[in-house]
Design an enzyme around this catalytic site. Structure first.
Site, PDB file in Angstrom:
ATOM      1  N   THR A 194       6.426   7.991   5.542  1.00  0.00           N
ATOM      2  CA  THR A 194       6.304   7.659   6.966  1.00  0.00           C
ATOM      3  C   THR A 194       5.572   6.333   7.192  1.00  0.00           C
ATOM      4  O   THR A 194       5.526   5.837   8.308  1.00  0.00           O
ATOM      5  CB  THR A 194       5.574   8.776   7.738  1.00  0.00           C
ATOM      6  N   GLY A 195       5.027   5.739   6.125  1.00  0.00           N
ATOM      7  CA  GLY A 195       4.385   4.434   6.249  1.00  0.00           C
ATOM      8  C   GLY A 195       5.453   3.348   6.379  1.00  0.00           C
ATOM      9  O   GLY A 195       6.630   3.591   6.095  1.00  0.00           O
ATOM     10  N   HIS A 202      -1.577 -11.455 -11.576  1.00  0.00           N
ATOM     11  CA  HIS A 202      -1.679 -10.087 -12.078  1.00  0.00           C
ATOM     12  C   HIS A 202      -3.053  -9.885 -12.696  1.00  0.00           C
ATOM     13  O   HIS A 202      -3.534 -10.740 -13.437  1.00  0.00           O
ATOM     14  CB  HIS A 202      -0.628  -9.819 -13.164  1.00  0.00           C
ATOM     15  N   LYS A 250       1.921  15.331   7.902  1.00  0.00           N
ATOM     16  CA  LYS A 250       3.137  15.090   8.672  1.00  0.00           C
ATOM     17  C   LYS A 250       4.276  16.000   8.237  1.00  0.00           C
ATOM     18  O   LYS A 250       5.445  15.746   8.540  1.00  0.00           O
ATOM     19  CB  LYS A 250       3.551  13.621   8.577  1.00  0.00           C
ATOM     20  N   GLU A 279       4.258 -11.229 -20.528  1.00  0.00           N
ATOM     21  CA  GLU A 279       3.400 -12.275 -19.985  1.00  0.00           C
ATOM     22  C   GLU A 279       2.080 -12.263 -20.727  1.00  0.00           C
ATOM     23  O   GLU A 279       1.778 -11.318 -21.453  1.00  0.00           O
ATOM     24  CB  GLU A 279       3.220 -12.135 -18.463  1.00  0.00           C
ATOM     25  N   THR A 331       2.741   0.712  -5.678  1.00  0.00           N
ATOM     26  CA  THR A 331       1.485   0.226  -5.092  1.00  0.00           C
ATOM     27  C   THR A 331       0.748  -0.766  -5.987  1.00  0.00           C
ATOM     28  O   THR A 331       0.591  -0.527  -7.180  1.00  0.00           O
ATOM     29  CB  THR A 331       0.553   1.425  -4.833  1.00  0.00           C
ATOM     30  N   GLU A 332       0.284  -1.867  -5.377  1.00  0.00           N
ATOM     31  CA  GLU A 332      -0.543  -2.800  -6.151  1.00  0.00           C
ATOM     32  C   GLU A 332      -1.985  -2.731  -5.695  1.00  0.00           C
ATOM     33  O   GLU A 332      -2.287  -2.236  -4.613  1.00  0.00           O
ATOM     34  CB  GLU A 332      -0.006  -4.228  -6.060  1.00  0.00           C
TER      35      GLU A 332
END
Lengths: 403, 307
Positions: free
Chosen positions: B17-18, B260, B43, B222, B106-107
């Protein structure tokens, strides 16, 4: 986020980790008062900056550039010596192996009571990304550069990993203490200290705690003579006290401003400014510029939530760097739409008065629309479709401008 | 075939719902992903309107999995709640199905939260976590496919190349490179660039080795850590298919975090030069310029007799 040694020691003190008495000072007068109040004949006068290698660093006058004193950490045997050392340190530039040749201005001093050292050890807590656990690392070779110890005598470094489900076990602490050859009162002191440090590490969301040296005194106490503490900034939402511990003068002001705008910026030494979405792609863009004979002026990731305001800030930050002679924009649209970026570039370049060559590479979401927006504008811009073409074009543009 | 997800995968969205959750649930359905519902505590009972379907919102993961028989959950909740969302999903999948895939987009999750949640999951054999701070995982199909994450779906096409990457947009670049030489993908996985995360390079490579449809792999690393070196050592002994490797950050200065949280060269370790050398030693075809990934892939396929 890093904090000063005197702040780290305050954390240690409240967590029950033994430290010597000490006073944070900002002037020579305060340093002398600290000496008087400590009541110790011998004190350490320590420069406070966010970089290691202070003991072996040199202090220079910021105006004349003259060498004032060798060593940013001094042992004073008298009140006069405290005065001399404090005068040589405060307001002067300390250059160490870690600061780079520009060094750092020292505005803070820590005056600490001396102690009688029997042996120096090394101790650190950090997150081991491979083991996905907190690593506690100790060595009998204290007071030395740990990288050198790891290189020359790896057998002198002892490690334990903490299982987050099981927590730090008594048996692990003991194993580490024994490996350091500790026994009796010193071992007991060490076990208590390790437990307190681990709790401190976790409750403060540290990314590293390093004590070099940790000492065993002649009365068999374990005392932290140094404290290098850094916090994991991702956890700042649950540590409202970090604001007070932050020393903004230790941070690159542009990097701080970029962070506030949701950008991730690191200044480099080249002349080609880069504006990219995504950290990996931003690094790759720098690499390709170099492969084509250019030098990147910065790393800049505008992030997934970029908008007109943040892109304008990004252009402003890039152009503040006097070395910048051209800009490469590299966007692979995903969540970000290239046409939005194109409009932002046009607005931003007007706002900041763009006067250097600009090359834009768009790919991904709405790249065709993005190119059209740029091409139909009055902005002088070269549009390309691959990163290699982009790097080639910006390097050529700079060479053309120089010729 | 593909790895870990396909067009039959049923997907739940934690944080549906976000704004992020609803936005990406919409994009996922548009691509063809079977989004069966979502979770937002408090919710439960509401419905969320998505293209062509309405999906139910549940208060917790146990209820959501029981009601929908989902196999996959994708997490878009804010960083401060993400680690507990991971643990909740892991326990619920374990309790009800004994297995499940969790993809955390999510970060900015605190590292010690990840140490705890990864530690928790490592003790449950049937649960796999991808991420956090990653673009997710996608298996392109004949028409659409299964997309669990935030990547632009349309740049992909079904094919025979597996893609593994620590980065987001650089993964898209790698995908575009495979497309530029006429190759599609079996599955593309962004494992994320955080210091502590779930699935690593070796897990992905092992799965691609087992997948008969994957004939070659593009591996994007990386700077920072030693995951690339460990993957290279593993490849030398265990991987039979051609790999093209690239490492971002050859020009990064030591001691500076490059966006990062994990991308930092510390104490001289974690450099691109070391990682490229490890790749070469393991027989991985390296592309020093990401724009050359496609051309390098073509050479690798040719040499393996696959063109």
């Amino acid at each position: 986020m890093n904090i000063h040694e005197y702040q780290g020691k305050q954390l240690f003190r409240s967590a029950g980790v033994k430290v010597q008495d000490g006073v944070h000072c900002k002037s020579v007068k305060e340093a002398l008062a600290a000496y008087d109040s400590l009541g110790s004949k011998v004190v350490a006068v320590k420069s406070q900056i966010h970089a290691g290698g202070r003991g072996k660093g040199n202090l220079y006058c910021p105006t004349s550039g003259d060498l004032l004193m060798e060593g940013g950490v001094k042992i004073a045997f008298s009140r006069d010596e405290v005065e001399t050392y404090a005068e040589n340190i405060l307001g002067h530039i300390l250059v160490t192996k870690q600061t780079g040749p520009a060094g750092k201005l020292v505005s803070n001093l820590y005056v600490e009571a001396g102690c009688e050292i029997a042996h120096e050890y090394y101790l650190a807590l950090l997150v081991d990304r491979e083991a996905k656990a907190v690593l506690i690392m100790a060595s009998t070779e204290g007071g030395m550069d740990i990288e050198e110890v790891a290189e020359n005598t790896p057998e002198a470094i002892h490690k334990i990993w903490v299982d987050p489900q099981a927590d730090l076990l008594e048996s692990q602490k003991r194993k580490l203490g024994m490996a350091l050859g500790l026994s009796g009162a010193a071992l007991k002191d060490f076990l208590g200290m390790i437990g307190s440090l681990y709790d401190l590490f976790v409750s403060n969301d540290c990314s590293m705690v390093e004590i070099n040296p940790l000492v065993r005194t002649k009365s068999d106490e374990m005392v932290a003579l140094d404290a290098k503490v850094s916090f994991d900034e991702n956890a700042s939402f649950r540590h409202t006290d970090w604001g007070e511990l932050r020393d903004l003068s230790e941070e690159e002001p542009t990097e701080t401003r970029a962070k506030e705008a949701g950008l991730s910026y690191v200044k480099l030494d080249g002349d080609i400014g880069c504006l990219v979405n995504g950290a990996g792609l931003a690094m790759a863009s720098m690499d390709v510029i170099k492969l084509y004979g250019g030098e990147p002026a910065n790393f800049l990731d505008i992030g997934g939530g970029a908008n007109k305001e943040s892109i304008t800030t990004a252009f402003g930050i890039i152009l503040e760097d006097p070395n910048v002679e051209g800009i490469l924009v590299n966007i692979f649209g995903g969540i970000i739409r290239c046409d939005m970026v194109a409009r932002s570039i046009i607005d931003a370049s007007r706002e900041v008065g763009l006067s250097v060559p600009l090359v834009v590479r768009f790919s991904g979401t709405n790249h065709v629309e993005g190119r059209t927006v740029l091409e139909e504008s009055s902005l002088e811009v070269t549009t390309v479709s691959t990163l290699a073409e982009g790097a080639e074009a910006i390097v050529a543009a700079l060479e053309g401008a120089k010729a | 075939m593909s790895i870990w997800i396909d067009e039959t995968s049923k997907v739940l969205v934690q944080g549906i719902t976000g704004s992020q959750g609803t936005f990406h649930a919409t994009r996922m359905i548009e691509y063809g992903t079977d989004v069966v519902g979502g979770v937002t505590p408090g919710k439960g009972g509401q419905m969320v309107e998505l293209p062509g379907r309405e999906v139910p919102v549940f208060d917790d993961m146990t209820e959501a999995i029981s009601q929908t028989d989902a196999d996959v959950s994708v997490i878009y909740v804010p960083a401060r709640f993400a680690a507990s969302a991971i643990i909740e999903a892991a326990d619920a999948f374990n309790e009800i199905k004994g297995e499940g895939l969790i993809v955390c987009i999510t970060e900015g999750i605190p590292t010690l939260d990840m140490v705890r949640s990864v530690g928790h999951i490592s003790k449950i054999p049937g649960i796999r976590l991808i991420g956090p701070n990653c673009p997710g995982i996608i298996t392109p199909g004949e028409d659409g496919g299964c997309k669990v994450g935030i990547m632009p779906g349309y740049i992909h096409a079904k094919g025979r190349i597996g893609v593994i990457s620590k980065s987001g947009t650089l993964t898209y670049e790698a995908v575009a490179q495979t497309m530029s030489v006429g190759e599609g993908q079996t599955t593309c996985i962004g494992i994320g660039g955080d210091p502590v995360s779930g699935t690593g390079f070796i897990d992905c490579l092992a799965a691609f080795e087992e997948d008969p449809e994957t004939e070659a792999v593009v591996l994007i690393g990386e700077i920072g850590g030693t995951a690339e070196e460990e993957a290279a050592a593993w490849v030398a002994d265990n991987f039979s298919k051609p790999i093209v490797g690239f490492v971002a950050g050859a020009t990064a200065p030591p001691g500076k975090r490059m966006g990062h949280a994990g991308a930092i060269i510390s104490g001289g370790k974690g450099t691109a030069a070391e990682k490229f050398a490890a790749f070469e030693a393991a027989g991985i075809h390296i592309a020093r310029d990401p724009s050359e990934i496609g051309a390098t892939l073509k050479i690798a396929l040719e040499q393996a007799g696959l063109l």
